[in-house]
Write a protein that holds these residues in place. Sequence first.
Motif, PDB file in Angstrom:
ATOM      1  N   ILE A 349       0.839  -1.201   0.000  1.00 37.23           N
ATOM      2  CA  ILE A 349       0.000   0.000   0.000  1.00 37.23           C
ATOM      3  C   ILE A 349       0.874   1.251   0.000  1.00 37.23           C
ATOM      4  O   ILE A 349       0.628   2.203  -0.734  1.00 37.23           O
ATOM      5  CB  ILE A 349      -0.944  -0.009   1.221  1.00 37.23           C
ATOM      6  N   SER A 352       2.369   1.824  -3.408  1.00 37.59           N
ATOM      7  CA  SER A 352       1.406   2.444  -4.321  1.00 37.59           C
ATOM      8  C   SER A 352       1.288   3.946  -4.079  1.00 37.59           C
ATOM      9  O   SER A 352       1.216   4.737  -5.021  1.00 37.59           O
ATOM     10  CB  SER A 352       0.038   1.770  -4.162  1.00 37.59           C
ATOM     11  N   LYS A 353       1.274   4.334  -2.811  1.00 37.80           N
ATOM     12  CA  LYS A 353       1.113   5.752  -2.467  1.00 37.80           C
ATOM     13  C   LYS A 353       2.306   6.597  -2.932  1.00 37.80           C
ATOM     14  O   LYS A 353       2.162   7.766  -3.286  1.00 37.80           O
ATOM     15  CB  LYS A 353       0.926   5.915  -0.961  1.00 37.80           C
ATOM     16  N   ARG A 355       4.332   5.987  -5.532  1.00 37.96           N
ATOM     17  CA  ARG A 355       4.598   5.972  -6.969  1.00 37.96           C
ATOM     18  C   ARG A 355       3.825   7.059  -7.693  1.00 37.96           C
ATOM     19  O   ARG A 355       2.694   7.395  -7.325  1.00 37.96           O
ATOM     20  CB  ARG A 355       4.228   4.602  -7.568  1.00 37.96           C
ATOM     21  N   SER A 358       0.185   4.501 -11.417  1.00 40.85           N
ATOM     22  CA  SER A 358      -0.557   3.399 -10.800  1.00 40.85           C
ATOM     23  C   SER A 358      -0.085   2.053 -11.335  1.00 40.85           C
ATOM     24  O   SER A 358      -0.374   1.015 -10.747  1.00 40.85           O
ATOM     25  CB  SER A 358      -2.061   3.556 -11.063  1.00 40.85           C
ATOM     26  N   GLN A 359       0.660   2.049 -12.450  1.00 41.26           N
ATOM     27  CA  GLN A 359       1.120   0.809 -13.060  1.00 41.26           C
ATOM     28  C   GLN A 359       2.546   0.491 -12.604  1.00 41.26           C
ATOM     29  O   GLN A 359       3.345   1.401 -12.340  1.00 41.26           O
ATOM     30  CB  GLN A 359       1.057   0.914 -14.577  1.00 41.26           C
ATOM     31  N   LEU A 365       8.382  -3.440  -7.899  1.00 39.04           N
ATOM     32  CA  LEU A 365       7.983  -3.834  -6.543  1.00 39.04           C
ATOM     33  C   LEU A 365       9.131  -4.523  -5.806  1.00 39.04           C
ATOM     34  O   LEU A 365       9.329  -4.304  -4.605  1.00 39.04           O
ATOM     35  CB  LEU A 365       6.757  -4.742  -6.603  1.00 39.04           C
ATOM     36  N   ALA A 389      -4.982  -7.490  -7.542  1.00 40.22           N
ATOM     37  CA  ALA A 389      -4.136  -6.887  -8.581  1.00 40.22           C
ATOM     38  C   ALA A 389      -4.571  -7.483  -9.918  1.00 40.22           C
ATOM     39  O   ALA A 389      -5.196  -8.545  -9.961  1.00 40.22           O
ATOM     40  CB  ALA A 389      -2.660  -7.166  -8.315  1.00 40.22           C
ATOM     41  N   GLU A 408      -1.553  -3.488 -12.137  1.00 36.93           N
ATOM     42  CA  GLU A 408      -2.179  -2.423 -11.346  1.00 36.93           C
ATOM     43  C   GLU A 408      -2.799  -3.052 -10.115  1.00 36.93           C
ATOM     44  O   GLU A 408      -3.347  -4.167 -10.186  1.00 36.93           O
ATOM     45  CB  GLU A 408      -3.281  -1.703 -12.138  1.00 36.93           C
ATOM     46  N   LEU A 409      -2.728  -2.347  -8.981  1.00 39.67           N
ATOM     47  CA  LEU A 409      -3.424  -2.817  -7.793  1.00 39.67           C
ATOM     48  C   LEU A 409      -4.912  -2.589  -7.963  1.00 39.67           C
ATOM     49  O   LEU A 409      -5.334  -1.607  -8.574  1.00 39.67           O
ATOM     50  CB  LEU A 409      -2.912  -2.091  -6.533  1.00 39.67           C
ATOM     51  N   THR A 413      -6.246   2.023  -1.646  1.00 43.80           N
ATOM     52  CA  THR A 413      -4.971   2.174  -0.914  1.00 43.80           C
ATOM     53  C   THR A 413      -4.890   3.504  -0.190  1.00 43.80           C
ATOM     54  O   THR A 413      -3.828   3.860   0.319  1.00 43.80           O
ATOM     55  CB  THR A 413      -3.784   2.068  -1.899  1.00 43.80           C
TER      56      THR A 413
END
Length: 414
Positions: A349, A352-353, A355, A358-359, A365, A389, A408-409, A413
């Motif tokens: 999570i 994601s925040k 980056r 979003s991809q 990762l 995902a 993508e998640l 998040t």
Amino acid sequence: MPLSTKIAIICSHAFKKRISSIAQNIENIQIEFYLYKHPSDAPTLLKQIKPCDALLFGGTLPYLYAQSSLATLPIPWNYLKQDEMTISTTLLSLIANKAISLPRLSIDVMHPKFVDHVLTEIEYTGTKPYVHPISITVPTDDVLKKHIALWEAQQIDFVITSIHSVFDELQLRNIPAMRMLDATSSIIQCLEETKTQSLLTKSESAKAVVGFLDIPENNRCADILQNITATTHATYKQIKANYFELYTTAGHLQNALEKEYFQHLSQQLDTPFRLAFGYGHSIYEAAENATQALKFAKPFEIYILDEQKNLLGPFPKSEGKLSLKTKDPYILQMAKQTSLSPLNISKIIQFSKERQSSQFTAQNLAEYLQVTRRTTERIIKKLVDHGYAKVVGEEMTHQQGRPRTIYELNFATY
């Protein structure tokens, strides 16, 4: 017979009556109530809670009032959320039992959009009821005055309120009213979730941990060993001179990290010991991980390698915290479904925040988690298999080889 999960519930007197009967349908739980006259009493009640396994708020308002105090709570918490099910159940009860038309209704809710959603779902096209938003920034008296003003102006015939103290005041004034009705299924689900959070947290805390302590030869070896084993509540076995294998639990280790015992210990000791811990699905695996982690440890440093091969540290210098007591119900539910640790999900999570896009690829990762590509691919597969995902494309590389999958998640998040 399994031990009961003891749940402390902060709620109103009216909610106590409802939940007491419903809780009888759930096995192996004990309930202890802390009752308020107004939701703003929740922070005070929080300080009165006796030892228990989990905490449940009987609504969103008491949770919001106490939210700032929950970060330091050593047990998982949950709250009964007001949703479309709650609103539709209440409106159905009103229409069936009171024959009140919606335009003659005044209602206060956490999220007015939920009322719109329900009315849209039933294809209602008439005049909408009077809807008033509530929050901790809106005084309860203001909500009460809006209902009273509409009643005195003869614009309404009935009130639905989410605030029990408002209901009590309306009753005193002989204004027809009812409390919002939480569906029985929603209450049972919330109690079950709270119980599951507690069991998962206990499972994480009780996980076996192996450590290795390496101390240079000197006459303070016994003192250092005693200090570290006391700090981590560990037992030990001497492998060779000044080299010891430690056995403790994740909960004890977490407690030592949170309370900065290692920082105080490093300040008190002038002998440059090295210390590392490993988690694993077995003692053997935990010992292997501890051995790997020790390779990174410099004097006065502590590293941890978990069962997902995440290297954490160095402690006490590292600002990163090893969180085994994630209380977010959403994260714990994901952990249960995917078999990933709450810590890994929290990191994903955060990834994601941070980056801009979003991809991401498995390599992106892996670099963020500081684990191998193979470990990352296993994590992503679990997320994809459970719908958290999704594959959105492929990225061609400049070199020969397979194109890299882009993901993508597929969960909230923020």
